[in-house]
Design a protein around this motif. Structure first.
Motif, PDB file in Angstrom:
ATOM      1  N   PRO A   1       0.831  -1.209   0.000  1.00 55.38           N
ATOM      2  CA  PRO A   1       0.000   0.000   0.000  1.00 55.38           C
ATOM      3  C   PRO A   1       0.861   1.254   0.000  1.00 55.38           C
ATOM      4  CG  PRO A   1       0.031  -1.000   2.182  1.00 55.38           C
ATOM      5  CD  PRO A   1       0.740  -1.958   1.282  1.00 55.38           C
ATOM      6  N   ALA A   2       0.328   2.321  -0.562  1.00 54.23           N
ATOM      7  CA  ALA A   2       1.028   3.603  -0.606  1.00 54.23           C
ATOM      8  C   ALA A   2       0.610   4.445   0.588  1.00 54.23           C
ATOM      9  CB  ALA A   2       0.702   4.333  -1.904  1.00 54.23           C
ATOM     10  N   ILE A   3       1.590   5.114   1.217  1.00 53.28           N
ATOM     11  CA  ILE A   3       1.299   6.010   2.339  1.00 53.28           C
ATOM     12  C   ILE A   3       0.780   7.326   1.788  1.00 53.28           C
ATOM     13  CG2 ILE A   3       2.248   7.272   4.299  1.00 53.28           C
ATOM     14  CD1 ILE A   3       4.287   5.036   4.635  1.00 53.28           C
ATOM     15  N   VAL A   4      -0.447   7.668   2.171  1.00 52.41           N
ATOM     16  CA  VAL A   4      -1.093   8.883   1.673  1.00 52.41           C
ATOM     17  C   VAL A   4      -0.762  10.086   2.538  1.00 52.41           C
ATOM     18  CG1 VAL A   4      -3.320   9.985   1.224  1.00 52.41           C
ATOM     19  CG2 VAL A   4      -2.967   7.583   0.620  1.00 52.41           C
ATOM     20  N   GLY A   5      -0.727   9.909   3.827  1.00 54.43           N
ATOM     21  CA  GLY A   5      -0.457  11.023   4.731  1.00 54.43           C
ATOM     22  C   GLY A   5      -0.690  10.630   6.182  1.00 54.43           C
ATOM     23  N   GLN A   6      -0.643  11.634   7.050  1.00 58.83           N
ATOM     24  CA  GLN A   6      -0.741  11.410   8.485  1.00 58.83           C
ATOM     25  C   GLN A   6      -1.809  12.316   9.095  1.00 58.83           C
ATOM     26  OE1 GLN A   6       1.099   9.301  10.787  1.00 58.83           O
ATOM     27  NE2 GLN A   6      -0.574  10.061  12.081  1.00 58.83           N
ATOM     28  N   LEU A   7      -2.763  11.711   9.776  1.00 58.93           N
ATOM     29  CA  LEU A   7      -3.758  12.484  10.518  1.00 58.93           C
ATOM     30  C   LEU A   7      -3.140  13.032  11.800  1.00 58.93           C
ATOM     31  CD1 LEU A   7      -6.969  10.258  10.365  1.00 58.93           C
ATOM     32  CD2 LEU A   7      -6.613  12.431   9.204  1.00 58.93           C
ATOM     33  N   THR A   8      -3.546  14.216  12.186  1.00 57.38           N
ATOM     34  CA  THR A   8      -3.174  14.774  13.486  1.00 57.38           C
ATOM     35  C   THR A   8      -4.437  15.186  14.223  1.00 57.38           C
ATOM     36  OG1 THR A   8      -2.887  17.000  12.583  1.00 57.38           O
ATOM     37  CG2 THR A   8      -0.926  15.589  12.672  1.00 57.38           C
ATOM     38  N   LEU A   9      -4.357  15.157  15.538  1.00 59.61           N
ATOM     39  CA  LEU A   9      -5.470  15.576  16.388  1.00 59.61           C
ATOM     40  C   LEU A   9      -5.089  16.836  17.150  1.00 59.61           C
ATOM     41  CD1 LEU A   9      -6.600  12.143  17.926  1.00 59.61           C
ATOM     42  CD2 LEU A   9      -7.509  13.305  15.896  1.00 59.61           C
ATOM     43  N   ALA A  10      -6.099  17.585  17.545  1.00 58.68           N
ATOM     44  CA  ALA A  10      -5.898  18.783  18.359  1.00 58.68           C
ATOM     45  C   ALA A  10      -6.516  18.561  19.731  1.00 58.68           C
ATOM     46  CB  ALA A  10      -6.516  20.005  17.689  1.00 58.68           C
ATOM     47  N   ASN A  11      -5.885  19.122  20.745  1.00 59.34           N
ATOM     48  CA  ASN A  11      -6.407  19.035  22.100  1.00 59.34           C
ATOM     49  C   ASN A  11      -6.301  20.408  22.752  1.00 59.34           C
ATOM     50  OD1 ASN A  11      -7.626  17.830  24.257  1.00 59.34           O
ATOM     51  ND2 ASN A  11      -5.921  16.486  24.794  1.00 59.34           N
ATOM     52  N   PHE A  12      -7.155  20.672  23.733  1.00 58.59           N
ATOM     53  CA  PHE A  12      -7.230  21.993  24.352  1.00 58.59           C
ATOM     54  C   PHE A  12      -7.110  21.875  25.864  1.00 58.59           C
ATOM     55  CE2 PHE A  12      -9.291  22.417  20.281  1.00 58.59           C
ATOM     56  CZ  PHE A  12      -8.936  23.684  19.846  1.00 58.59           C
ATOM     57  N   PRO A  13      -6.537  22.901  26.506  1.00 57.84           N
ATOM     58  CA  PRO A  13      -6.493  22.897  27.974  1.00 57.84           C
ATOM     59  C   PRO A  13      -7.880  22.857  28.592  1.00 57.84           C
ATOM     60  CG  PRO A  13      -4.998  24.563  27.074  1.00 57.84           C
ATOM     61  CD  PRO A  13      -5.801  24.034  25.927  1.00 57.84           C
ATOM     62  N   ASN A  14      -8.845  23.544  27.940  1.00 57.99           N
ATOM     63  CA  ASN A  14     -10.227  23.573  28.428  1.00 57.99           C
ATOM     64  C   ASN A  14     -11.161  23.342  27.249  1.00 57.99           C
ATOM     65  OD1 ASN A  14     -12.638  24.017  29.825  1.00 57.99           O
ATOM     66  ND2 ASN A  14     -12.522  26.236  29.529  1.00 57.99           N
ATOM     67  N   ALA A  15     -11.396  22.076  26.929  1.00 59.92           N
ATOM     68  CA  ALA A  15     -12.241  21.748  25.777  1.00 59.92           C
ATOM     69  C   ALA A  15     -13.678  22.218  25.966  1.00 59.92           C
ATOM     70  CB  ALA A  15     -12.214  20.237  25.528  1.00 59.92           C
ATOM     71  N   ALA A  16     -14.113  22.368  27.228  1.00 59.52           N
ATOM     72  CA  ALA A  16     -15.473  22.857  27.479  1.00 59.52           C
ATOM     73  C   ALA A  16     -15.627  24.316  27.067  1.00 59.52           C
ATOM     74  CB  ALA A  16     -15.825  22.690  28.957  1.00 59.52           C
ATOM     75  N   GLY A  17     -14.516  25.020  26.865  1.00 62.60           N
ATOM     76  CA  GLY A  17     -14.566  26.420  26.478  1.00 62.60           C
ATOM     77  C   GLY A  17     -14.663  26.644  24.985  1.00 62.60           C
ATOM     78  N   LEU A  18     -14.729  25.577  24.184  1.00 59.95           N
ATOM     79  CA  LEU A  18     -14.880  25.729  22.739  1.00 59.95           C
ATOM     80  C   LEU A  18     -16.279  26.242  22.408  1.00 59.95           C
ATOM     81  CD1 LEU A  18     -13.156  22.410  21.587  1.00 59.95           C
ATOM     82  CD2 LEU A  18     -12.274  24.726  21.240  1.00 59.95           C
ATOM     83  N   GLU A  19     -16.372  27.002  21.324  1.00 60.11           N
ATOM     84  CA  GLU A  19     -17.657  27.551  20.898  1.00 60.11           C
ATOM     85  C   GLU A  19     -18.293  26.656  19.837  1.00 60.11           C
ATOM     86  OE1 GLU A  19     -19.481  31.480  18.559  1.00 60.11           O
ATOM     87  OE2 GLU A  19     -17.325  31.299  18.935  1.00 60.11           O
ATOM     88  N   ALA A  20     -19.495  26.185  20.101  1.00 59.15           N
ATOM     89  CA  ALA A  20     -20.217  25.358  19.137  1.00 59.15           C
ATOM     90  C   ALA A  20     -20.879  26.262  18.100  1.00 59.15           C
ATOM     91  CB  ALA A  20     -21.268  24.511  19.844  1.00 59.15           C
ATOM     92  N   ILE A  21     -20.685  25.925  16.815  1.00 62.20           N
ATOM     93  CA  ILE A  21     -21.278  26.721  15.733  1.00 62.20           C
ATOM     94  C   ILE A  21     -22.246  25.889  14.901  1.00 62.20           C
ATOM     95  CG2 ILE A  21     -19.330  28.312  15.611  1.00 62.20           C
ATOM     96  CD1 ILE A  21     -18.353  26.739  13.159  1.00 62.20           C
ATOM     97  N   GLY A  22     -22.615  24.707  15.386  1.00 62.57           N
ATOM     98  CA  GLY A  22     -23.488  23.835  14.619  1.00 62.57           C
ATOM     99  C   GLY A  22     -22.697  22.980  13.644  1.00 62.57           C
ATOM    100  N   ASP A  23     -23.400  22.066  12.962  1.00 62.74           N
ATOM    101  CA  ASP A  23     -22.775  21.159  11.992  1.00 62.74           C
ATOM    102  C   ASP A  23     -21.673  20.312  12.616  1.00 62.74           C
ATOM    103  OD1 ASP A  23     -24.416  22.233   9.971  1.00 62.74           O
ATOM    104  OD2 ASP A  23     -22.954  23.810   9.532  1.00 62.74           O
ATOM    105  N   ASN A  24     -21.791  20.020  13.923  1.00 64.08           N
ATOM    106  CA  ASN A  24     -20.810  19.224  14.657  1.00 64.08           C
ATOM    107  C   ASN A  24     -19.441  19.894  14.736  1.00 64.08           C
ATOM    108  OD1 ASN A  24     -22.640  17.181  15.159  1.00 64.08           O
ATOM    109  ND2 ASN A  24     -22.023  15.953  13.401  1.00 64.08           N
ATOM    110  N   LEU A  25     -19.386  21.203  14.612  1.00 62.42           N
ATOM    111  CA  LEU A  25     -18.117  21.937  14.585  1.00 62.42           C
ATOM    112  C   LEU A  25     -17.982  22.833  15.809  1.00 62.42           C
ATOM    113  CD1 LEU A  25     -18.031  22.990  10.818  1.00 62.42           C
ATOM    114  CD2 LEU A  25     -16.870  21.041  11.888  1.00 62.42           C
ATOM    115  N   LEU A  26     -16.728  22.984  16.245  1.00 65.15           N
ATOM    116  CA  LEU A  26     -16.386  23.831  17.382  1.00 65.15           C
ATOM    117  C   LEU A  26     -15.263  24.773  16.978  1.00 65.15           C
ATOM    118  CD1 LEU A  26     -16.224  20.914  19.977  1.00 65.15           C
ATOM    119  CD2 LEU A  26     -18.094  22.552  19.806  1.00 65.15           C
ATOM    120  N   LEU A  27     -15.227  25.947  17.611  1.00 66.93           N
ATOM    121  CA  LEU A  27     -14.186  26.926  17.334  1.00 66.93           C
ATOM    122  C   LEU A  27     -13.406  27.246  18.594  1.00 66.93           C
ATOM    123  CD1 LEU A  27     -16.009  29.532  15.033  1.00 66.93           C
ATOM    124  CD2 LEU A  27     -14.525  27.634  14.339  1.00 66.93           C
ATOM    125  N   GLU A  28     -12.130  27.568  18.395  1.00 68.47           N
ATOM    126  CA  GLU A  28     -11.271  27.983  19.499  1.00 68.47           C
ATOM    127  C   GLU A  28     -11.744  29.320  20.064  1.00 68.47           C
ATOM    128  OE1 GLU A  28      -6.673  29.621  20.024  1.00 68.47           O
ATOM    129  OE2 GLU A  28      -7.251  28.502  18.224  1.00 68.47           O
TER     130      GLU A  28
END
Length: 261
Positions: A167-194
């Motif tokens: 198989p060919a390597i396509v790329g690498q996923l990365t994840l983001a984490n926050f000190p206070n994930a509860a402080g993210l702003e929900a904007i709908g569509d399952n999305l959050l903003l810093e």
């Protein structure tokens, strides 16, 4: 009588509570949804007799005083980021995070949003996107002659090319984490903003210290517990009814005063 306004704040608070609970129940099947909880604080107090004040010239101290509360207010609606269940789907582009972290998504305006919903698809250019067509960040393009896609627990994406053994390597996923994930702003569509409350994100490959691992062919369900939400709904309803009873009782007391001769 101040009891009317006090009871009104209680009814307003429970109305907010019911709205939060109803949103949780409405999203019980939303991929990656995190349930919320309303938190309340008491309002300012009127000091009829201040605690600790002198009660005589001899220096005696009032031990408790008299404080009359003004009711309740909604202090916050807190997002509870506990892990949801992982359900197998069989779709190679369905990815679930088992542990902490968020997928990163590039919005049309270039801003980065964050999500736990890993139901990805391919667009016309063979790029991995969300169901709304937003690009996964970092961008990954699957070869058009790929016959299979695999994503390991550490987020490495590989594609099986027709006619090739390895198989060919396509790329690498990365994840983001926050000190206070509860402080993210929900904007709908399952999305959050810093936000300033969430802190700045730290990014790393899945499986790193403090980051969850990727499960392919699966999605994370919402963490809504229906039994808990129904129980909370009943409690909120009873609290609302008791506050409305205070209004009725106060009205009857005022009516008695009005009818005095």
């Amino acid at each position: 009588m101040r009891s009317l306004s006090i009871a009104a704040t209680g009814m307003q608070a429970q109305q907010t509570n019911v709205e939060v609970i109803s949103n949780n129940i409405a999203n019980m099947t939303t991929t990656g949804f995190k349930r919320q909880r309303a938190e309340f604080q008491d309002l300012l107090y009127q000091n009829m007799r201040r605690v600790g004040s002198n009660s005589s010239d001899a220096g005696t101290i009032v031990p408790t005083g008299i404080q009359i509360g003004a009711g309740v207010k909604t202090a916050a609606v807190y997002r509870i980021n506990e892990q949801g269940n992982i359900n197998t789907t069989g779709n190679s582009l369905d990815l679930a995070i088992n542990g902490n972290g968020f997928f990163q998504v590039t919005l049309p305006n270039g801003q980065i949003a964050y999500t736990r919903a890993g139901s990805f698809q391919l667009n016309a250019n063979s790029q991995i996107v969300t169901s709304d067509g937003y690009l996964l960040n970092p961008g990954l393009t699957i070869p058009q002659n790929a016959v299979d896609i695999s994503v390991d627990a550490s987020g490495q994406v590989q594609a099986k090319i027709d006619g090739q053994v390895n198989p060919a390597i396509v790329g690498q996923l990365t994840l983001a984490n926050f000190p206070n994930a509860a402080g993210l702003e929900a904007i709908g569509d399952n999305l959050l903003l810093e936000t300033p409350a969430s802190g700045q994100p730290a990014t790393a490959v899945p499986g790193s210290t403090g980051f969850g691992r990727i499960t392919q062919n699966a999605l994370e369900t919402s963490n809504v517990n229906v039994v808990t939400e129904i129980t909370n709904l009943i409690q909120a309803q009873r609290a609302y009814e008791m506050n409305s009873r205070v209004v009725t009782t106060t009205d009857q007391m005022l009516q008695s005063i009005t009818n005095m001769k």
